[in-house]
Design a protein around this motif. Sequence first.
Motif, short mmCIF file in Angstrom:
data_model
loop_
_atom_site.label_atom_id
_atom_site.label_comp_id
_atom_site.label_asym_id
_atom_site.label_seq_id
_atom_site.Cartn_x
_atom_site.Cartn_y
_atom_site.Cartn_z
N LEU A 1 54.93 -30.86 9.44
CA LEU A 1 53.62 -30.23 9.24
C LEU A 1 53.66 -29.24 8.08
N GLY A 2 54.73 -28.47 8.02
CA GLY A 2 54.88 -27.48 6.96
C GLY A 2 54.88 -28.13 5.58
N LYS A 3 55.65 -29.21 5.45
CA LYS A 3 55.74 -29.92 4.17
C LYS A 3 54.40 -30.52 3.77
N SER A 4 53.57 -30.83 4.78
CA SER A 4 52.27 -31.42 4.48
C SER A 4 51.19 -30.34 4.33
N ASP A 5 51.64 -29.11 4.32
CA ASP A 5 50.72 -28.00 4.10
C ASP A 5 49.69 -27.87 5.21
N ILE A 6 50.12 -28.09 6.41
CA ILE A 6 49.21 -27.97 7.55
C ILE A 6 49.60 -26.72 8.33
N ASN A 7 48.61 -25.89 8.60
CA ASN A 7 48.89 -24.64 9.30
C ASN A 7 48.65 -24.81 10.80
N VAL A 8 49.54 -24.24 11.59
CA VAL A 8 49.40 -24.29 13.04
C VAL A 8 48.89 -22.93 13.51
N SER A 9 47.70 -22.94 14.12
CA SER A 9 47.10 -21.67 14.53
C SER A 9 47.54 -21.27 15.93
N ALA A 10 47.70 -22.25 16.79
CA ALA A 10 48.11 -21.95 18.16
C ALA A 10 48.90 -23.14 18.67
N CYS A 11 49.85 -22.90 19.57
CA CYS A 11 50.58 -24.03 20.14
C CYS A 11 51.20 -23.65 21.45
N SER A 12 51.52 -24.68 22.20
CA SER A 12 52.27 -24.45 23.45
C SER A 12 53.06 -25.71 23.74
N VAL A 13 54.18 -25.54 24.42
CA VAL A 13 54.98 -26.71 24.80
C VAL A 13 55.02 -26.77 26.32
N ALA A 14 54.62 -27.90 26.85
CA ALA A 14 54.75 -28.11 28.29
C ALA A 14 55.97 -28.98 28.50
N ASP A 15 56.82 -28.60 29.41
CA ASP A 15 58.02 -29.42 29.60
C ASP A 15 58.11 -29.94 31.03
N THR A 16 58.65 -31.15 31.14
CA THR A 16 58.99 -31.70 32.45
C THR A 16 60.48 -31.98 32.38
N THR A 17 61.07 -32.48 33.45
CA THR A 17 62.50 -32.75 33.39
C THR A 17 62.81 -33.86 32.40
N GLU A 18 61.81 -34.71 32.16
CA GLU A 18 62.05 -35.89 31.34
C GLU A 18 61.64 -35.73 29.88
N PHE A 19 60.52 -35.04 29.68
CA PHE A 19 59.98 -35.00 28.32
C PHE A 19 59.15 -33.74 28.16
#
Lengths: 437, 141
Positions: free
Chosen positions: B24-42
């Motif tokens: 994303l950085g290389k494509s000049d795309i800015n991330v305003s907000a993010c979150s990661v949801a995790d499970t045991t698998e993925f």
Amino acid sequence: MSKINIWNPHFETMQRDDMRKVQGESLRDVVKRVYFNVPYYRDKMQSAGLNPEDINSVDDLKNLPFTTKQDLRDNYPFGLFAIPMSEIIRLHASSGTTGRPTVVGYSRRDIGIWSEVMARTFTGAGVGKDDFIQIAYGYGLFTGGLGAHYGGEMVGASVIPISGGNTRRQLQLMHDFGSTVLACTPSYASYLAEAIAEGDIKREALKLKVGVFGAEPWTENMRKEIEKNLKIKAMDIYGLSEIIGPGVSFECQYQCGLHINEDHFIPEIIDPDTLEPLPEGELGELVFTTVTKEGLPIIRYRTRDLTRLNYEKCACGRTLVRMNKCTGRSDDMLIIRGVNLFPSQIESVLLEMDETTPHYLLVVERKNNLDRLELHLEVEDHFYSDRISELQVLRMKIQSQIESTIGLSVSVKLVEPKTIERSEGKSKRVIDKRELK
Amino acid sequence: MIIKQLSVFLENKSGRLHEVFEILGKSDINVSACSVADTTEFGILRMIVSEPEKARDVLKEKLFSVNVSEIISFATPNTPGALSKTLKILSDAGISVEYLYGFSADEKSFIALRCDDVSKAVMEFQRHKLELMSASDFYKF
């Protein structure tokens, strides 16, 4: 060494020339029976320009057409039976297949043959009328339980038809009844060994002396481990329901190959690609012709198991040809916890849920002596969702679908797109980490 | 306001998250907000980015499973109990929240929320005069 017992010395120690004569006669007979009673075989023979009179000895076997599992499915359920249904007294069916299972039928005489070959099997393992045989093969449509049952009764042993599972009760009865023989899959034997090591009933309190193990591939290392942990002699047996069930071949106490009951089942080794018979001793696909069975006689059945044959007389005195432990298969069938599984079955389950087949990989591992099946599935855009709940529902749906149609529990693991290795444009479908060779 | 959210499927392998942000950085795309949801698998990475369609295309090119979905973004006062009031609006309307993530800056808290009925939720929020945020509001951060 203790006295060697042989159940049927006449056939089991017969000179090779005489055996070939016996086989030739039975072969002529069975060819007539299938030609006149099974339209499928008649058509096949006619299109090959063969008459029953063209088959006179074992040498002519190579001219007959093959039979495959697919042929059994195509003639589902009873199309290949050679006697009227009124003469069929038992039906068994292969466990766990999508679509059509393979069905086998037995006449009263067939059940007698089955009992006989299993009696030879138990006798080869040193089992007799003073023994208590705990049969922990599954009873039911699967041939393991009942096949062992009749053989055990024929040798006069006390048969305990406990069937599979319920480990606690297995050990309790093994102790209380004084079981001397355990008949089950090798992986269940390993599992029982562990349960004994961890449980209250000590090995010293058990009378177990020998195990008769089959229905799935296992290695020499597994044998050593079972023999050490259970402190028994572990005998390998081989069979498949299409031929009769357990009792096709068995080990004697010298454990140097499995004696084939060849007066009933004539073996051949062929090249799986050219389908030509291979010279004695060469490794190839095992093919059987059942010459005595009435209900479902099978001509040149391709087992897909790879092995070689040894016609030398054995130290035990038997002249019955010996086959090596099977080293693999000429198709992609897996045997997991005694259940036959083709990757194509998984594929059809996936297809039913979705119009396109996603890329998948089956990973089989043996953990704590039990086989574990994992299905890796590439996440594709059309079923990918930002909701975890949806992805979990998808996983559960596939797991339960596979469990209900194939009868195997599987854990589905979602993986990123294009992470499953492709070879020549086609995905590699199976990784078997069990090291069975 | 309804805005577009990018979500990416990630196996639990180290380095994968970094790779996404690098692309994303290389494509000049800015991330305003993010979150990661995790499970045991993925895991699932959810992001609000400056150009969702472009971001989807560049990630797809790199063989990620990407999905663009609609979520609601809004602001509440950065005071105790403010989010509770907002969520009550939804529960009173019988709307269930599937997930949300947010952050506070100065006087305000900014929330990105996914629920089972996005348009109904927006109507409810408008009725209660909640401050909805447009995508461009988000991109300021």
